[in-house]
Enzyme design. Structure first.
Site, PDB file in Angstrom:
ATOM      1  N   THR A 102       0.866  -1.183   0.000  1.00 45.02           N
ATOM      2  CA  THR A 102       0.000   0.000   0.000  1.00 45.02           C
ATOM      3  C   THR A 102       0.897   1.225   0.000  1.00 45.02           C
ATOM      4  O   THR A 102       1.632   1.464   0.973  1.00 45.02           O
ATOM      5  CB  THR A 102      -0.903   0.019   1.250  1.00 45.02           C
ATOM      6  OG1 THR A 102      -1.635  -1.208   1.306  1.00 45.02           O
ATOM      7  CG2 THR A 102      -1.874   1.189   1.201  1.00 45.02           C
ATOM      8  N   LYS A 177      -7.504   1.504  -2.910  1.00 43.88           N
ATOM      9  CA  LYS A 177      -7.035   1.076  -1.579  1.00 43.88           C
ATOM     10  C   LYS A 177      -7.139   2.230  -0.574  1.00 43.88           C
ATOM     11  O   LYS A 177      -7.436   2.017   0.604  1.00 43.88           O
ATOM     12  CB  LYS A 177      -5.590   0.573  -1.682  1.00 43.88           C
ATOM     13  CG  LYS A 177      -4.956   0.151  -0.374  1.00 43.88           C
ATOM     14  CD  LYS A 177      -5.512  -1.148   0.202  1.00 43.88           C
ATOM     15  CE  LYS A 177      -4.828  -1.484   1.524  1.00 43.88           C
ATOM     16  NZ  LYS A 177      -5.260  -2.750   2.103  1.00 43.88           N
ATOM     17  N   LYS A 245       1.069   4.710   8.230  1.00 44.27           N
ATOM     18  CA  LYS A 245       1.628   5.006   6.890  1.00 44.27           C
ATOM     19  C   LYS A 245       0.488   5.203   5.880  1.00 44.27           C
ATOM     20  O   LYS A 245       0.466   6.177   5.123  1.00 44.27           O
ATOM     21  CB  LYS A 245       2.529   3.851   6.453  1.00 44.27           C
ATOM     22  CG  LYS A 245       2.815   3.840   4.976  1.00 44.27           C
ATOM     23  CD  LYS A 245       3.265   2.490   4.416  1.00 44.27           C
ATOM     24  CE  LYS A 245       2.536   1.239   4.728  1.00 44.27           C
ATOM     25  NZ  LYS A 245       1.697   0.636   3.725  1.00 44.27           N
TER      26      LYS A 245
HETATM   27  P1  NAP Z   1       5.230  -6.887   7.135  1.00 43.54           P
HETATM   28  O1  NAP Z   1       4.757  -8.061   7.911  1.00 43.54           O
HETATM   29  O2  NAP Z   1       5.925  -5.773   7.814  1.00 43.54           O
HETATM   30  O3  NAP Z   1       6.154  -7.449   5.952  1.00 43.54           O
HETATM   31  C1  NAP Z   1       6.855  -6.658   5.068  1.00 43.54           C
HETATM   32  C2  NAP Z   1       7.928  -7.565   4.473  1.00 43.54           C
HETATM   33  O4  NAP Z   1       8.593  -6.866   3.419  1.00 43.54           O
HETATM   34  C3  NAP Z   1       8.980  -7.939   5.521  1.00 43.54           C
HETATM   35  O5  NAP Z   1       9.262  -9.314   5.399  1.00 43.54           O
HETATM   36  C4  NAP Z   1      10.165  -7.066   5.136  1.00 43.54           C
HETATM   37  O6  NAP Z   1      11.421  -7.627   5.419  1.00 43.54           O
HETATM   38  C5  NAP Z   1       9.989  -6.967   3.633  1.00 43.54           C
HETATM   39  N1  NAP Z   1      10.606  -5.747   3.110  1.00 43.54           N
HETATM   40  C6  NAP Z   1      10.388  -4.486   3.526  1.00 43.54           C
HETATM   41  N2  NAP Z   1      11.128  -3.628   2.830  1.00 43.54           N
HETATM   42  C7  NAP Z   1      11.825  -4.377   1.928  1.00 43.54           C
HETATM   43  C8  NAP Z   1      12.753  -4.078   0.924  1.00 43.54           C
HETATM   44  N3  NAP Z   1      13.137  -2.810   0.703  1.00 43.54           N
HETATM   45  N4  NAP Z   1      13.256  -5.091   0.175  1.00 43.54           N
HETATM   46  C9  NAP Z   1      12.897  -6.367   0.409  1.00 43.54           C
HETATM   47  N5  NAP Z   1      12.000  -6.722   1.354  1.00 43.54           N
HETATM   48  C10 NAP Z   1      11.483  -5.726   2.101  1.00 43.54           C
HETATM   49  O7  NAP Z   1       4.027  -6.199   6.334  1.00 43.54           O
HETATM   50  P2  NAP Z   1       2.683  -6.850   5.759  1.00 43.54           P
HETATM   51  O8  NAP Z   1       1.648  -6.778   6.807  1.00 43.54           O
HETATM   52  O9  NAP Z   1       2.996  -8.135   5.084  1.00 43.54           O
HETATM   53  O10 NAP Z   1       2.323  -5.723   4.693  1.00 43.54           O
HETATM   54  C11 NAP Z   1       3.058  -5.548   3.496  1.00 43.54           C
HETATM   55  C12 NAP Z   1       2.379  -4.450   2.674  1.00 43.54           C
HETATM   56  O11 NAP Z   1       1.018  -4.822   2.410  1.00 43.54           O
HETATM   57  C13 NAP Z   1       2.323  -3.092   3.397  1.00 43.54           C
HETATM   58  O12 NAP Z   1       2.433  -2.051   2.450  1.00 43.54           O
HETATM   59  C14 NAP Z   1       0.941  -3.119   4.046  1.00 43.54           C
HETATM   60  O13 NAP Z   1       0.462  -1.810   4.288  1.00 43.54           O
HETATM   61  C15 NAP Z   1       0.142  -3.873   3.015  1.00 43.54           C
HETATM   62  N6  NAP Z   1      -1.028  -4.618   3.517  1.00 43.54           N
HETATM   63  C16 NAP Z   1      -0.999  -5.307   4.704  1.00 43.54           C
HETATM   64  C17 NAP Z   1      -2.129  -6.004   5.130  1.00 43.54           C
HETATM   65  C18 NAP Z   1      -2.177  -6.784   6.435  1.00 43.54           C
HETATM   66  O14 NAP Z   1      -3.283  -7.133   6.890  1.00 43.54           O
HETATM   67  N7  NAP Z   1      -1.053  -7.099   7.060  1.00 43.54           N
HETATM   68  C19 NAP Z   1      -3.272  -6.010   4.339  1.00 43.54           C
HETATM   69  C20 NAP Z   1      -3.259  -5.332   3.135  1.00 43.54           C
HETATM   70  C21 NAP Z   1      -2.146  -4.646   2.740  1.00 43.54           C
HETATM   71  P3  NAP Z   1      12.025  -7.721   6.905  1.00 43.54           P
HETATM   72  O15 NAP Z   1      11.923  -9.159   7.239  1.00 43.54           O
HETATM   73  O16 NAP Z   1      13.433  -7.245   6.775  1.00 43.54           O
HETATM   74  O17 NAP Z   1      11.194  -6.828   7.801  1.00 43.54           O
END
Ligand code: NAP
Length: 292
Positions: A102, A177, A245
């Site tokens: 997002t 979104k 964010k």
């Molecule tokens: P998360 O658990 O924080 O996971 C993010 C992942 O991306 C982590 O494994 C992180 O690695 C990796 N990452 C971050 N920056 C990176 C980079 N520059 N290069 C390579 N890998 C990188 O987040 P999430 O909940 O899965 O959400 C991910 C995205 O989807 C966000 O934008 C969020 O707003 C969106 N989203 C989330 C949800 C939800 O319910 N969780 C629902 C819809 C959308 P590390 O292991 O180093 O931290």
């Protein structure tokens, strides 16, 4: 176990194996489409690949060179552009990058521009449905881009999408979104406030939650997070820091659009306070702590 998909021989990559991406990439692997998986903290990718035959853990962007499609589900705007630049340098013309993170509409447009300069397609494709939707492969995917690119990338999206909607040109997925996040933020405010109130009134959660869920107040957040927040369990899920964010992006868009937006402002103030308290990594249901 990896099962080859009869309807596609796409070679896919996936970057970002977090709360969402780990399950999404897992569905791709189950369909035999995933060749390469990567993550900022490399051990996550190594563990993921070790558990799935035919999947390589990326040690650099060069590992994605042979991919037809690479999907991202990383944290924020700078992470998306960093990966877009790395992929632009290695992918062949005609390949496609899909971004499920997002981020701002402008970031989607910038990503598309940088990739187009190398003949690489782009779809902004943020998702909704939470970690549960990612786990069961039933996400709602909001796509910005063109029909032909979506057509070619569809086998990847089909692996974890229950609904895949082309909303318009590049940026339209992120715009959709942004609307989604206003609704989610408002629902979270109402549910956390209502349940904090119910606690003060001494109502029994065992009877309260199913009764609310059977009526007009039913919603995803109450269903999935109601019981856990009443037990003070705030494992994400969807992190407060990610919600803050999203709301910063949405607040700027709402300002530009000239609408009244007290829901966005209240929610952003609350999640910012949770971040300041050091609770940014907790699930958004930790909002009930402020309501109490
Ligand atoms: P998360 O658990 O924080 O996971 C993010 C992942 O991306 C982590 O494994 C992180 O690695 C990796 N990452 C971050 N920056 C990176 C980079 N520059 N290069 C390579 N890998 C990188 O987040 P999430 O909940 O899965 O959400 C991910 C995205 O989807 C966000 O934008 C969020 O707003 C969106 N989203 C989330 C949800 C939800 O319910 N969780 C629902 C819809 C959308 P590390 O292991 O180093 O931290």
């Amino acid at each position: 176990m990896t099962t080859a998909s009869p309807e596609s021989n796409l070679r896919a990559g996936f970057i970002g194996l977090g709360a969402m991406g780990h399950s999404m990439a897992g569905h791709l692997a189950d369909r035999g489409l995933l060749a390469v998986a990567g993550n900022r903290t490399a051990v996550k990718a190594a563990d993921f690949a070790a558990a799935r035959s035919g999947v390589v853990a990326a040690s650099g962007f060069a590992d994605y060179a042979g991919c037809d499609v690479v999907a991202l589900c990383v944290s924020a705007d700078a992470d998306v552009l960093e990966n877009v630049d790395g992929l632009a340098a290695v992918l062949a013309a005609g390949a496609i990058v899909i971004d499920h993170s997002t981020v701002a509409v402008e970031t989607a447009r910038e990503a598309a521009k940088r990739l187009a300069a190398r003949g690489i397609g782009f779809l902004d494709a943020p998702v909704s449905g939470g970690v549960e939707g990612a786990k069961n492969g039933k996400l709602s995917i909001m796509v910005g881009g063109d029909e032909a690119t979506l057509g070619r990338a569809r086998p990847v999206l089909d692996a974890y999408g229950a609904r895949i909607a082309l909303m318009g040109p590049t940026g339209a997925g992120q715009a959709t979104k942004a609307v989604n996040q206003i609704l989610v933020a408002g629902i979270n405010e109402a549910v956390c406030e209502g349940l904090a109130f119910a606690e003060k009134l001494g109502l029994d959660p065992e009877r309260l939650l199913p009764t609310l869920m059977a009526g007009a107040a039913s919603n995803w957040f109450l269903d999935k997070r109601g019981a856990t927040m009443l037990r003070d369990e705030f494992k994400p899920g969807f992190k407060c820091a990610h919600m803050a964010k999203d709301l910063r992006i949405v607040q700027a868009m709402a300002d530009a659009a000239g609408i009244r937006h007290p829901v966005i402002d209240r929610a952003l103030a609350d999640y910012s306070e949770l971040e300041r308290r050091g609770d940014g990594e907790l699930d958004t249901s930790a909002l009930i702590q402020l309501k109490r």
